[in-house]
Design a protein around this motif. Structure first.
Motif, mmCIF file in Angstrom:
data_model
loop_
_atom_site.group_PDB
_atom_site.id
_atom_site.type_symbol
_atom_site.label_atom_id
_atom_site.label_comp_id
_atom_site.label_asym_id
_atom_site.label_seq_id
_atom_site.Cartn_x
_atom_site.Cartn_y
_atom_site.Cartn_z
ATOM 1 N N THR A 431 95.550 3.910 -28.919
ATOM 2 C CA THR A 431 96.874 3.602 -29.460
ATOM 3 C C THR A 431 97.742 4.852 -29.552
ATOM 4 O O THR A 431 98.929 4.846 -29.203
ATOM 5 C CB THR A 431 96.736 2.964 -30.849
ATOM 6 O OG1 THR A 431 95.965 1.768 -30.741
ATOM 7 C CG2 THR A 431 98.098 2.632 -31.433
ATOM 8 N N LYS A 432 97.144 5.938 -29.995
ATOM 9 C CA LYS A 432 97.906 7.168 -30.164
ATOM 10 C C LYS A 432 98.274 7.794 -28.821
ATOM 11 O O LYS A 432 99.310 8.450 -28.694
ATOM 12 C CB LYS A 432 97.101 8.163 -31.003
ATOM 13 C CG LYS A 432 97.967 9.200 -31.704
ATOM 14 C CD LYS A 432 97.191 9.905 -32.795
ATOM 15 C CE LYS A 432 98.119 10.752 -33.650
ATOM 16 N NZ LYS A 432 97.406 11.411 -34.763
ATOM 17 N N VAL A 433 97.416 7.612 -27.806
ATOM 18 C CA VAL A 433 97.688 8.177 -26.478
ATOM 19 C C VAL A 433 99.002 7.635 -25.931
ATOM 20 O O VAL A 433 99.868 8.385 -25.459
ATOM 21 C CB VAL A 433 96.522 7.881 -25.518
ATOM 22 C CG1 VAL A 433 96.975 7.978 -24.069
ATOM 23 C CG2 VAL A 433 95.387 8.860 -25.762
ATOM 24 N N TRP A 434 99.165 6.306 -25.983
ATOM 25 C CA TRP A 434 100.377 5.714 -25.420
ATOM 26 C C TRP A 434 101.611 6.139 -26.210
ATOM 27 O O TRP A 434 102.682 6.407 -25.628
ATOM 28 C CB TRP A 434 100.253 4.199 -25.394
ATOM 29 C CG TRP A 434 99.226 3.728 -24.426
ATOM 30 C CD1 TRP A 434 98.073 3.074 -24.713
ATOM 31 C CD2 TRP A 434 99.257 3.906 -23.008
ATOM 32 N NE1 TRP A 434 97.357 2.831 -23.564
ATOM 33 C CE2 TRP A 434 98.070 3.332 -22.490
ATOM 34 C CE3 TRP A 434 100.143 4.495 -22.121
ATOM 35 C CZ2 TRP A 434 97.761 3.319 -21.150
ATOM 36 C CZ3 TRP A 434 99.835 4.490 -20.769
ATOM 37 C CH2 TRP A 434 98.663 3.909 -20.291
ATOM 38 N N ALA A 435 101.487 6.215 -27.526
ATOM 39 C CA ALA A 435 102.627 6.650 -28.334
ATOM 40 C C ALA A 435 102.982 8.097 -28.028
ATOM 41 O O ALA A 435 104.168 8.449 -27.938
ATOM 42 C CB ALA A 435 102.296 6.488 -29.816
ATOM 43 N N ARG A 436 101.966 8.936 -27.823
ATOM 44 C CA ARG A 436 102.240 10.345 -27.563
ATOM 45 C C ARG A 436 102.851 10.546 -26.176
ATOM 46 O O ARG A 436 103.772 11.352 -26.003
ATOM 47 C CB ARG A 436 100.965 11.167 -27.711
ATOM 48 C CG ARG A 436 101.245 12.658 -27.617
ATOM 49 C CD ARG A 436 100.105 13.480 -28.148
ATOM 50 N NE ARG A 436 100.490 14.887 -28.223
ATOM 51 C CZ ARG A 436 101.141 15.442 -29.214
ATOM 52 N NH1 ARG A 436 101.506 14.691 -30.245
ATOM 53 N NH2 ARG A 436 101.475 16.719 -29.210
ATOM 54 N N ILE A 437 102.328 9.846 -25.178
ATOM 55 C CA ILE A 437 102.888 9.990 -23.829
ATOM 56 C C ILE A 437 104.335 9.524 -23.801
ATOM 57 O O ILE A 437 105.224 10.194 -23.256
ATOM 58 C CB ILE A 437 102.036 9.201 -22.815
ATOM 59 C CG1 ILE A 437 100.662 9.879 -22.646
ATOM 60 C CG2 ILE A 437 102.744 9.116 -21.479
ATOM 61 C CD1 ILE A 437 99.724 9.127 -21.733
ATOM 62 N N LEU A 438 104.591 8.346 -24.399
ATOM 63 C CA LEU A 438 105.947 7.821 -24.420
ATOM 64 C C LEU A 438 106.891 8.772 -25.154
ATOM 65 O O LEU A 438 107.990 9.092 -24.676
ATOM 66 C CB LEU A 438 105.964 6.443 -25.094
ATOM 67 C CG LEU A 438 107.332 5.769 -25.221
ATOM 68 C CD1 LEU A 438 107.927 5.493 -23.853
ATOM 69 C CD2 LEU A 438 107.211 4.481 -26.029
ATOM 70 N N ALA A 506 109.275 19.218 -18.122
ATOM 71 C CA ALA A 506 108.472 18.447 -17.167
ATOM 72 C C ALA A 506 107.015 18.890 -17.209
ATOM 73 O O ALA A 506 106.095 18.060 -17.144
ATOM 74 C CB ALA A 506 109.046 18.618 -15.765
ATOM 75 N N ILE A 507 106.802 20.200 -17.311
ATOM 76 C CA ILE A 507 105.424 20.708 -17.414
ATOM 77 C C ILE A 507 104.769 20.170 -18.685
ATOM 78 O O ILE A 507 103.596 19.795 -18.682
ATOM 79 C CB ILE A 507 105.425 22.249 -17.392
ATOM 80 C CG1 ILE A 507 105.943 22.756 -16.044
ATOM 81 C CG2 ILE A 507 104.038 22.794 -17.672
ATOM 82 C CD1 ILE A 507 106.126 24.255 -15.993
ATOM 83 N N ARG A 508 105.539 20.131 -19.759
ATOM 84 C CA ARG A 508 105.013 19.615 -21.028
ATOM 85 C C ARG A 508 104.541 18.177 -20.876
ATOM 86 O O ARG A 508 103.469 17.800 -21.350
ATOM 87 C CB ARG A 508 106.098 19.708 -22.099
ATOM 88 C CG ARG A 508 105.885 18.817 -23.321
ATOM 89 C CD ARG A 508 104.747 19.334 -24.180
ATOM 90 N NE ARG A 508 104.326 18.345 -25.155
ATOM 91 C CZ ARG A 508 104.824 18.238 -26.385
ATOM 92 N NH1 ARG A 508 105.783 19.042 -26.771
ATOM 93 N NH2 ARG A 508 104.359 17.327 -27.213
ATOM 94 N N VAL A 509 105.329 17.359 -20.194
ATOM 95 C CA VAL A 509 104.949 15.956 -20.004
ATOM 96 C C VAL A 509 103.668 15.861 -19.187
ATOM 97 O O VAL A 509 102.746 15.098 -19.519
ATOM 98 C CB VAL A 509 106.091 15.179 -19.335
ATOM 99 C CG1 VAL A 509 105.637 13.772 -18.974
ATOM 100 C CG2 VAL A 509 107.313 15.117 -20.249
ATOM 101 N N GLY A 510 103.567 16.636 -18.102
ATOM 102 C CA GLY A 510 102.362 16.592 -17.269
ATOM 103 C C GLY A 510 101.127 17.027 -18.024
ATOM 104 O O GLY A 510 100.058 16.398 -17.935
ATOM 105 N N LEU A 511 101.240 18.105 -18.787
ATOM 106 C CA LEU A 511 100.089 18.572 -19.566
ATOM 107 C C LEU A 511 99.741 17.590 -20.673
ATOM 108 O O LEU A 511 98.562 17.431 -21.027
ATOM 109 C CB LEU A 511 100.398 19.953 -20.146
ATOM 110 C CG LEU A 511 100.530 21.095 -19.130
ATOM 111 C CD1 LEU A 511 100.939 22.384 -19.823
ATOM 112 C CD2 LEU A 511 99.205 21.300 -18.379
ATOM 113 N N THR A 512 100.734 16.915 -21.220
ATOM 114 C CA THR A 512 100.461 15.904 -22.246
ATOM 115 C C THR A 512 99.646 14.758 -21.675
ATOM 116 O O THR A 512 98.694 14.274 -22.307
ATOM 117 C CB THR A 512 101.785 15.371 -22.826
ATOM 118 O OG1 THR A 512 102.469 16.444 -23.484
ATOM 119 C CG2 THR A 512 101.536 14.247 -23.808
#
Length: 725
Positions: A431-438, A506-512
């Motif tokens: 649950t937390k993974v999807w919230a964090r990625i979004l 963008a790098i932050r999103v990829g590493l996340t």
């Protein structure tokens, strides 16, 4: 759809926590040192995060511990900067330790990763000092007595507890007893928590005294319910005025915080004497009189608890100025000769703490060693915190190895995502993974736009302030909001120290995304069904704790142990029941596992068994005289529970031995003999009411119903436990 549960709290906490981050930036930009302001802001953000879990309840001690953790993590980060390979062993250890020691928390690991991954804009000593300044600023601002931190005044909280106890007493003869008992217990726990949060105030002693008295009244109310239920089968309630007595007791409890409440006096003892004057015709009527007498004793103890509380309530509700007092340093406390030694429970009699008259006292080293040894049993895979710590450690190891081998830009986001995303169970992590990625995608896009425009310092300060206030204010609403605005806030904060390009977002999103996958893998591969495979053991421990409580009550009835030990054992059984309930809650988030059946029935029966043990313990407060077979019944119940625990543990059906029924038959015969002896005494001297036989009959009859309920409850719980394991 997400909604505000407490909009005032969201706005208040968001403004204060956001201000702790923005104030350093404003000062830094105003004096021409924006880099220094950014460093202070990062320190404030790292400490302010600690208040997210409970903004109104966070204490200054926890926040100051966060400042120390910040210092520790920052120093380690400075050491690791030029020795990247050290990140692999150091970061996982610090991250795992933060799970096991809540005071450390994630602050040290966050500070370590952020410091190690970014070039220091200033000298290390200055960097450390400025970050600590930011941490102290956040700790002070958030723990000030803001209106949103006033959870509720103590008198209001204690008054609600008294009201719920009054309603509990009123429901003694109604079907709503069980639900009201649960509510009253919950409100009492809330009152105890409120006292703990205010324990540095001058009135704390009075609040604790009132809370303790309300807790005793709660136990007496449980005993009153059981006794009234037993006597109602033989005597119509209206015949002796049980309803009037219950209403009078409820009004007495309610009058503690309602001075205008009128309390009708009920002389219940006189009514019992009048009933006894009618000369009961048989044993059953005599036993009913005995039970009524015991109800009168319980009523007297409730009134005594109310009387003891009145002075404390007057102090709490009076208009007296409250002046905070400084706490005593825990390492130096005043010794009270003889009292400390005599009241110590740390060892057997004769092995007392050493005073200043020549006996040796424990050294600081031995004290530290004893604390470490006391903690060591926690290091077991049976402990959910230990398993969670190992998952976090493994995930951090994988992230740090990737950082050292591939050296990605802004590498800290990989490890930070792992650290902040892994949860105790797979379902919660998912649950937390999807919230964090979004949140990271949305927040990263906004931050990239801001970095692309490259506005001036003051515009960025405003952006950081808005993002910080929204992040802290909405953290209680949904984690996705926190992830969104936190991403914006931290990216712009770091830009004050080390200028970032729009690509950083963008790098932050990829590493996340990569960090989220690592977090999922760790929780899916390491003990994904950690509680499901341990539920049987936890249920067995619950049965064993109930058995130990029953055995201790038996020893108390024989005079072999003090009453307080029985109360402690009952509390231990309550904690074991809570562990089972938490285990069931975790199982709902474990993959491929269906929540077990009948566990709710096991927990409900365990609560009733604890209530019956409370009743027996309450009766034993008076001198029981001859106890007869009652201790044997308790021992037999304990044996049944212990045998049931072993059957649950090895996965075999429970086989009843019938010992409890045999002991109950002995108890019935014993009651009959006592009743005959008492009838002979009444025939010889009707006015004689102070005999040993009468006292023994009084206590035996009062405990008879509770012991029979224990027999039924123990038989039921071992049956249900074998199904629910």
């Amino acid at each position: 759809m997400a909604r505000f549960d407490d909009s005032g709290l969201a706005v208040g906490f968001g403004l204060v926590a956001g201000a702790s981050v923005v104030i350093p930036l404003v000062v830094g930009v105003a004096v021409g040192h924006p880099v220094d302001g950014g460093v202070v802001g990062i320190g404030a953000w790292l400490v302010a995060v600690r208040a997210n879990a409970d903004p109104p309840g966070v204490r200054a001690v926890a926040m100051l511990a966060g400042v120390l953790s910040l210092a520790f993590g920052t120093v380690l980060g400075v050491v690791v900067i030029d020795r990247e390979w050290l990140l692999i062993p150091v970061a996982p250890l610090v991250a795992g330790a933060g799970i096991l020691w809540p005071l450390v928390g994630s602050t040290a690991a966050l500070a370590l990763l952020i410091t190690a991954a970014n070039p220091l804009p200033i000298y290390p000593a200055e960097h450390l000092g400025l970050q600590l300044l930011g941490g102290l600023l956040a700790a002070v601002l958030i723990t000030l007595p803001w209106s949103w931190r006033r959870t509720r005044p103590l008198p209001a909280t204690l008054g609600e507890a008294a009201e719920e106890l009054a309603v509990l007493i009123e429901s003694t003869m109604s079907d709503s007893w069980d639900s009201q008992r649960v509510r009253a217990s919950s409100v009492l726990q809330t009152a105890r928590t409120a006292c703990a949060r205010n324990r540095w105030e001058r009135r704390s002693r009075e609040a604790e005294q009132v809370t303790a008295a309300l807790r005793r009244i709660f136990y007496e109310a449980v005993a009153l319910h059981d006794l009234v239920g037993a006597v109602a089968r033989e005597v119509p309630p209206d015949r002796v005025g049980l309803s009037e007595l219950v209403e009078s007791l409820a009004a007495s409890v309610r009058s503690l915080f309602r001075s205008a409440e009128k309390v009708e006096s009920v002389d219940f003892a006189a009514r019992i004497d009048a009933l006894r004057g009618e000369r009961p015709g048989d044993e059953r009527e005599l036993l009913s009189v005995v039970l009524l007498r015991q109800i009168a004793h319980v009523a007297d103890r409730i009134r005594e608890g109310v009387a003891e509380s009145r002075s404390g309530v007057r102090s709490l509700t009076g208009t007296v100025m409250v002046i905070p007092q400084l706490p005593e340093w825990s390492g130096v406390r005043k010794r009270r000769p003889d009292h400390d030694a005599l009241s110590s429970d740390s060892g057997p009699p004769g092995m007392r703490p050493v005073d200043s008259l020549g006996e040796r006292r424990p050294s600081l080293v031995s004290d530290v060693i004893s604390r470490v040894v006391a903690w060591l049993p926690r290091v077991s895979l049976d402990d959910p915190d230990v398993r969670h710590s190992l998952r976090v450690g493994l995930g951090t190891v994988v992230a740090c190895v990737a950082i050292v081998l591939f050296e990605p830009l802004h590498a800290q986001w990989l490890a930070l995502t792992v650290l902040l995303t892994i949860q105790p169970t797979y379902g919660e992590t998912l649950t937390k993974v999807w919230a964090r990625i979004l949140g990271s995608v949305i927040g990263g896009l906004v931050a990239a736009l801001v970095l692309l425009i490259a506005p001036g310092d003051w515009v960025r300060v405003v952006m950081v302030g808005v993002a910080a206030m929204l992040a802290f204010g909405l953290v209680a609403v949904h984690y996705a909001y926190w992830a969104t605005f936190m991403t914006m806030c931290v990216l712009l904060l770091i830009d004050f120290q080390t200028p970032l390009s729009p690509d950083a977002a963008a790098i932050r999103v990829g590493l996340t995304v990569c960090g989220a996958l690592i977090a999922l893998a760790c929780t899916r591969l390491l003990w994904p069904r950690g509680e499901a495979v341990r539920l049987a053991e936890r249920v067995a421990r619950l049965l064993e704790s109930l058995a130990e409580a029953a055995r201790t009550v038996a020893d108390v009835s024989r005079g072999d142990r003090p009453e307080r030990l029985a109360v402690e054992r009952i509390h231990v059984a309550a904690r074991e029941a809570e562990a089972v309930a938490q285990s069931v809650s975790s199982i709902a988030y474990e993959p491929g596992v269906v929540p077990p059946q009948h566990v709710d029935e096991v927990l409900d029966t365990a609560r009733r068994i604890r209530d019956d043990l409370m009743t027996v313990t309450t009766v034993l407060r008076e001198d029981p005289g001859e106890v007869g077979p009652a201790p044997g019944v308790l021992d037999a119940v304990a044996d049944r529970l212990a045998t049931g625990a072993e059957a649950v543990r090895i996965g075999e059906p429970y086989q009843s031995g019938g010992d409890v029924d045999s002991r109950l038959a002995d108890l019935g015969g014993w009651l009959g003999k006592l009743a005959d002896r008492r009838l002979d005494e009444l025939a010889a001297d009707p006015a004689d009411s102070r005999t040993r036989v009468r006292r023994a009959l009084l206590h035996a009859a009062a405990t008879d119903q509770a012991l029979r309920a224990l027999s039924e409850g123990s038989a039921h719980i071992v049956k249900e436990a074998s199904i629910a394991k």
